[in-house]
Design a protein around this motif. Structure first.
Motif, PDB file in Angstrom:
ATOM      1  N   ILE A 126     -44.390  22.626  58.585  1.00 55.25           N
ATOM      2  CA  ILE A 126     -45.719  23.210  58.418  1.00 55.25           C
ATOM      3  C   ILE A 126     -45.722  24.566  59.108  1.00 55.25           C
ATOM      4  O   ILE A 126     -45.553  24.651  60.325  1.00 55.25           O
ATOM      5  CB  ILE A 126     -46.808  22.292  59.004  1.00 55.25           C
ATOM      6  CG1 ILE A 126     -46.730  20.899  58.361  1.00 55.25           C
ATOM      7  CG2 ILE A 126     -48.189  22.902  58.786  1.00 55.25           C
ATOM      8  CD1 ILE A 126     -47.687  19.887  58.953  1.00 55.25           C
ATOM      9  N   ASP A 127     -45.908  25.641  58.332  1.00 57.84           N
ATOM     10  CA  ASP A 127     -45.787  26.997  58.871  1.00 57.84           C
ATOM     11  C   ASP A 127     -47.088  27.488  59.505  1.00 57.84           C
ATOM     12  O   ASP A 127     -48.132  26.833  59.445  1.00 57.84           O
ATOM     13  CB  ASP A 127     -45.348  27.953  57.761  1.00 57.84           C
ATOM     14  CG  ASP A 127     -43.880  27.771  57.390  1.00 57.84           C
ATOM     15  OD1 ASP A 127     -43.143  27.136  58.167  1.00 57.84           O
ATOM     16  OD2 ASP A 127     -43.469  28.253  56.312  1.00 57.84           O
ATOM     17  N   ASP A 128     -46.996  28.681  60.076  1.00 55.52           N
ATOM     18  CA  ASP A 128     -48.076  29.270  60.866  1.00 55.52           C
ATOM     19  C   ASP A 128     -49.415  29.259  60.133  1.00 55.52           C
ATOM     20  O   ASP A 128     -49.500  29.625  58.951  1.00 55.52           O
ATOM     21  CB  ASP A 128     -47.745  30.728  61.209  1.00 55.52           C
ATOM     22  CG  ASP A 128     -46.475  30.880  62.028  1.00 55.52           C
ATOM     23  OD1 ASP A 128     -45.898  29.846  62.417  1.00 55.52           O
ATOM     24  OD2 ASP A 128     -46.064  32.033  62.267  1.00 55.52           O
ATOM     25  N   GLY A 129     -50.445  28.850  60.857  1.00 60.03           N
ATOM     26  CA  GLY A 129     -51.805  28.988  60.375  1.00 60.03           C
ATOM     27  C   GLY A 129     -52.232  27.995  59.314  1.00 60.03           C
ATOM     28  O   GLY A 129     -53.356  28.074  58.816  1.00 60.03           O
ATOM     29  N   ALA A 130     -51.367  27.076  58.946  1.00 57.19           N
ATOM     30  CA  ALA A 130     -51.746  26.091  57.925  1.00 57.19           C
ATOM     31  C   ALA A 130     -52.765  25.112  58.487  1.00 57.19           C
ATOM     32  O   ALA A 130     -52.796  24.833  59.689  1.00 57.19           O
ATOM     33  CB  ALA A 130     -50.512  25.340  57.427  1.00 57.19           C
ATOM     34  N   VAL A 131     -53.592  24.578  57.601  1.00 61.16           N
ATOM     35  CA  VAL A 131     -54.602  23.594  57.984  1.00 61.16           C
ATOM     36  C   VAL A 131     -54.399  22.345  57.129  1.00 61.16           C
ATOM     37  O   VAL A 131     -54.367  22.429  55.899  1.00 61.16           O
ATOM     38  CB  VAL A 131     -56.025  24.134  57.791  1.00 61.16           C
ATOM     39  CG1 VAL A 131     -57.054  23.054  58.134  1.00 61.16           C
ATOM     40  CG2 VAL A 131     -56.247  25.366  58.659  1.00 61.16           C
TER      41      VAL A 131
END
Length: 452
Positions: free
Chosen positions: A289-294
């Motif tokens: 899960i990469d940066d800033g994902a929700v």
């Protein structure tokens, strides 16, 4: 200082009858990884290290798992179960090759750490012949007690053999041992079976080391770390401890877990920065899960990659092979499988996208289904950049929808649609004035007739 070579022998031959399962005990999962894999991943894999795994007869699945996790692992079969020392000697060939340090571990202790294995080897550099891992038990009943005098291990006293005073000892044997490699094989070979069960117990190595005038010491760890798994209840307890560890590590890495106790992680989950995970999310193996994902609530993800600032859920399911590009979105009641959804594309609700590639900034309306299976084979759906798929559309694969193409709502698309084209496939709507009233009247008469 020259690094010491090592041989780790992992004992994984137990049948696990108390698990009440056809699956070998060490293959049961904790945090979506087998018990054995957790132990093997904690063992030394550096230069000069060797790994031997002792398995039971007809346990090729255990051997395969060992090789999957550590391709350098050698496996040895313990054909008779005659005690822990007998199990170690099943790997005699590996022991005879020699190593500076011999470490003996167990395949059913998934919470043990690489740091603890390293601490076990440290006293050997200082001249100790044997280091035994111990822990202070909340309830020591049933455990072998570690009898220590002047900082040196004197004996391991089993519950049945312990005096009343010795039974008050809370420092207990965890089973893991580290031997100075030069004399390890000779010491283990001296272990006899003059006991009620006629078995060869590795714990007898302590008395042999003492008889030889050599030093044995204790290395202490927490009770949680050396939990052995023998029942499904113990498996559940270990899962709870592991999940607490994984959640803590995620929080310390900057992941926002709104309700940590409701989120279930896999041991191999990888997070970027500023990731947010809402309550009641399950993350299976192979997820990045990469940066800033929700990740919104009630979402299940397995073997998938989620790009930067992507949004998932609520109530979404990402199956193996799914990939979301930067800023992409899959919404509530959306399922994906072997699907690449490029940057900015949206599948907002009530859709299935399987065996598909969705181009950047495409929009799939509610009820879009990729019909990927013909009853025999799976087929691919390709949706171009900026395409718009209207509500309640079925895309019958193999089929391609071109860049910026537009599909009218309610269509069943069976032929390729070129770039910038519009496709509409539905029956012509007809209006029959008064038709509904006539239909009701006819049906009411039919119902009344049947009621007579």
């Amino acid at each position: 200082m020259t690094a010491r070579s090592s041989l780790t022998v992992v004992l994984a031959a137990g049948e696990g009858t108390r698990m009440r399962s056809a699956l070998p005990k060490v293959l049961h999962p904790v945090a979506q990884q087998s018990l054995l894999s957790h132990v093997l991943n904690a063992t030394d894999a550096g230069e000069g290290s060797q790994l031997a795994v002792v398995i039971g007869p007809d346990h090729e699945a255990v051997a395969a798992e060992a090789r999957r996790v550590r391709p350098d692992a050698q496996t040895f079969v313990q054909r008779e179960r005659l005690g822990t020392a007998h199990a170690v000697l099943a790997a005699r060939e590996a022991l005879a090759r020699g190593a500076d340090d011999l470490l003996v571990a167990f395949g059913d202790t998934p919470l043990i750490s690489a740091e603890t294995f390293a601490r076990m080897r440290a006293p050997l550099r200082q001249g100790a012949a044997l280091a035994v891992l111990g822990f202070h038990a909340a309830d020591p009943t049933g455990y072998g007690r570690l009898v220590v005098e002047n900082g040196r291990l004197v004996a391991i006293r089993e519950q049945a053999d312990a005096s009343a005073e010795e039974r008050k000892i809370t420092l207990c044997n965890a089973g893991v041992m580290a031997f100075d490699g030069k004399g390890a094989l000779a010491i283990i070979e001296k272990i006899g079976n003059a006991n009620a069960k006629g078995e060869y117990y590795l714990t007898d190595a302590v008395s042999i080391v003492r008889e030889l005038g050599l030093e044995a010491v204790v290395i202490e760890t927490s009770e949680d770390e050396v939990r052995g798994i023998n029942t499904k209840a113990q498996l559940a307890e270990a899962e709870a401890v592991m999940q607490a560890r994984l959640r803590k590590a995620a929080l310390e890495a900057g992941v926002t877990l709104i309700a940590p106790d409701t989120v279930y992680l896999s041991a191999d989950t990888k997070f970027g920065k500023d990731v947010t995970i809402e309550p009641f999310v399950v993350i299976g193996p192979g997820v990045t899960i990469d940066d800033g994902a929700v990740i919104h609530s009630f979402t299940h993800i397995i073997q998938s990659k989620i790009g930067k600032k992507a949004l998932v859920g609520p109530y979404a399911r990402m199956r193996p092979g799914s990939s979301l590009g930067e800023g992409a979105k899959i919404g509530n009641f959306v399922e994906t499988k072997a699907a690449v959804i490029e940057a900015g594309a949206k599948v907002n609700h009530l859709s299935y996208v399987g065996d598909a590639h969705v181009g950047a900034s495409a929009n799939l309306g509610a009820g879009t289904i990729t019909c990927n299976y013909d009853g025999f084979l799976k087929h691919k759906t390709l949706i171009g950049e900026g395409a718009f798929i209207g509500t309640n559309t079925s895309l019958v694969a193999p089929v391609t929808v071109g860049n910026r193409a537009y599909i009218g709502s309610g269509s069943v698309i069976t032929k390729d649609v070129p770039d910038d084209a519009m496709a509409v496939e539905r029956s012509q709507q007809t209006i029959r004035e008064g038709g509904a009233a006539r239909y009701r009247t006819a049906k009411l008469k039919e119902k009344a007739a049947k009621g007579k």
